[in-house]
Design a protein around this motif. Structure first.
Motif, short mmCIF file in Angstrom:
data_model
loop_
_atom_site.label_atom_id
_atom_site.label_comp_id
_atom_site.label_asym_id
_atom_site.label_seq_id
_atom_site.Cartn_x
_atom_site.Cartn_y
_atom_site.Cartn_z
N GLU A 150 3.33 1.17 -15.48
CA GLU A 150 2.67 0.25 -14.55
C GLU A 150 3.55 -0.97 -14.29
O GLU A 150 3.62 -1.46 -13.18
CB GLU A 150 1.31 -0.19 -15.11
CG GLU A 150 0.23 0.85 -14.94
CD GLU A 150 0.01 1.26 -13.49
OE1 GLU A 150 -0.03 0.39 -12.58
OE2 GLU A 150 -0.11 2.47 -13.24
N MET A 205 6.22 0.09 -11.85
CA MET A 205 5.64 0.24 -10.51
C MET A 205 5.39 -1.12 -9.88
O MET A 205 5.65 -1.32 -8.69
CB MET A 205 4.35 1.07 -10.55
CG MET A 205 4.58 2.55 -10.77
SD MET A 205 5.66 3.33 -9.54
CE MET A 205 4.71 3.13 -8.04
N ALA A 206 4.89 -2.07 -10.67
CA ALA A 206 4.66 -3.42 -10.14
C ALA A 206 5.98 -4.03 -9.67
O ALA A 206 6.05 -4.64 -8.60
CB ALA A 206 3.99 -4.30 -11.19
N LEU A 236 5.15 7.32 -5.05
CA LEU A 236 4.97 8.26 -6.15
C LEU A 236 5.14 9.70 -5.67
O LEU A 236 5.74 10.53 -6.37
CB LEU A 236 3.60 8.07 -6.81
CG LEU A 236 3.47 6.79 -7.65
CD1 LEU A 236 2.03 6.58 -8.08
CD2 LEU A 236 4.39 6.84 -8.86
N ASP A 266 0.81 -1.23 0.00
CA ASP A 266 0.00 0.00 0.00
C ASP A 266 0.84 1.28 0.00
O ASP A 266 0.32 2.37 0.20
CB ASP A 266 -0.98 0.00 1.18
CG ASP A 266 -0.29 0.04 2.54
OD1 ASP A 266 0.95 -0.12 2.60
OD2 ASP A 266 -1.00 0.23 3.54
N ASP A 267 2.14 1.16 -0.28
CA ASP A 267 3.03 2.32 -0.32
C ASP A 267 3.08 3.01 -1.68
O ASP A 267 3.85 3.95 -1.86
CB ASP A 267 4.45 1.93 0.09
CG ASP A 267 4.62 1.79 1.59
OD1 ASP A 267 3.91 2.50 2.33
OD2 ASP A 267 5.45 0.97 2.00
N ARG A 268 2.29 2.58 -2.63
CA ARG A 268 2.34 3.13 -3.99
C ARG A 268 2.21 4.66 -3.99
O ARG A 268 3.05 5.36 -4.56
CB ARG A 268 1.26 2.50 -4.87
CG ARG A 268 1.24 3.05 -6.27
CD ARG A 268 0.06 2.49 -7.07
NE ARG A 268 0.03 3.07 -8.38
CZ ARG A 268 0.37 2.43 -9.49
NH1 ARG A 268 0.76 1.18 -9.43
NH2 ARG A 268 0.32 3.05 -10.64
N LEU A 284 7.04 -2.42 -6.36
CA LEU A 284 6.16 -2.65 -5.21
C LEU A 284 5.95 -4.12 -4.86
O LEU A 284 5.62 -4.43 -3.71
CB LEU A 284 4.80 -1.99 -5.47
CG LEU A 284 4.80 -0.47 -5.41
CD1 LEU A 284 3.50 0.09 -5.95
CD2 LEU A 284 5.03 0.01 -3.98
N ASN A 285 6.08 -5.03 -5.80
CA ASN A 285 5.84 -6.45 -5.54
C ASN A 285 7.12 -7.10 -5.05
O ASN A 285 7.89 -7.64 -5.83
CB ASN A 285 5.29 -7.14 -6.79
CG ASN A 285 3.94 -6.58 -7.19
OD1 ASN A 285 3.18 -6.11 -6.36
ND2 ASN A 285 3.65 -6.63 -8.48
#
Length: 173
Positions: free
Chosen positions: A57, A60-61, A33, A27-29, A64-65
């Motif tokens: 995207e 970002m994935a 950003l 949930d830090d996206r 974050l993943n």
């Protein structure tokens, strides 16, 4: 040391402001950003080696993943106006058994406060606890602050690579 996915410690910057170093969460996206939006083009280029205005995207994935085994990521949070804000982060990615590549970035307004040192210390400790034997880093030659930081931790210049990038290694004991 706590499990990497649950990692969270309190530290202090040079000016004694408290900061939390913790594991990156899915949930830090928005926080990431926002931090990127507060980071200069020069700092982003020094981290990613190309001018960056944004991230796809897919990128970002990737960022974050995190599985906290082959890809470990931590963030630095500080209170601004009473709420926690991400102002830096770092990660290591295992590139071969026993070896990981390390990288981090600090929002410009917080550079020079010791945050890079704090992030490096925690990433190295997590890597040691994970049984890694070596950290490697690629740094642009003009990124003198990062070169100085890595030297302080005992990284050695390697011969591999191109003249446009400084290859560094650290043996973890």
């Amino acid at each position: 040391m706590p499990d990497a996915a649950e990692y969270s410690v309190r530290e202090h910057l040079r000016d004694d402001r408290p900061i939390t170093i913790r594991a990156l969460r899915p949930d830090d996206r928005a926080g990431m950003l926002a931090a990127i939006g507060r980071t200069s083009m020069q700092s982003l280029q020094r981290r990613f080696f190309v001018p960056k205005k944004g991230f796809s995207e897919q990128e970002m994935a990737f960022f974050l993943n995190i599985d906290f085994e082959s890809h470990v990521a931590i963030v630095a949070e500080i209170a601004e106006d009473g709420r926690p804000v991400i102002v830096g982060g770092g990660r290591y990615i295992v590139v071969q058994p026993g070896q990981a590549e390390i990288a981090f970035i600090v929002v410009d307004a917080y550079q020079g406060q010791g945050m890079g040192t704090i992030l490096m210390r925690h990433l190295a400790a997590l890597a040691r606890d994970a049984g890694l034997k070596e950290l490697v880093a690629e740094v642009l030659p003009e990124n003198t602050a990062m070169l100085k930081l890595f030297k302080k931790f005992g990284f050695q210049r390697g011969s591999k690579g191109s003249p446009q990038v400084v290859h560094l290694t650290l043996q973890l004991l």
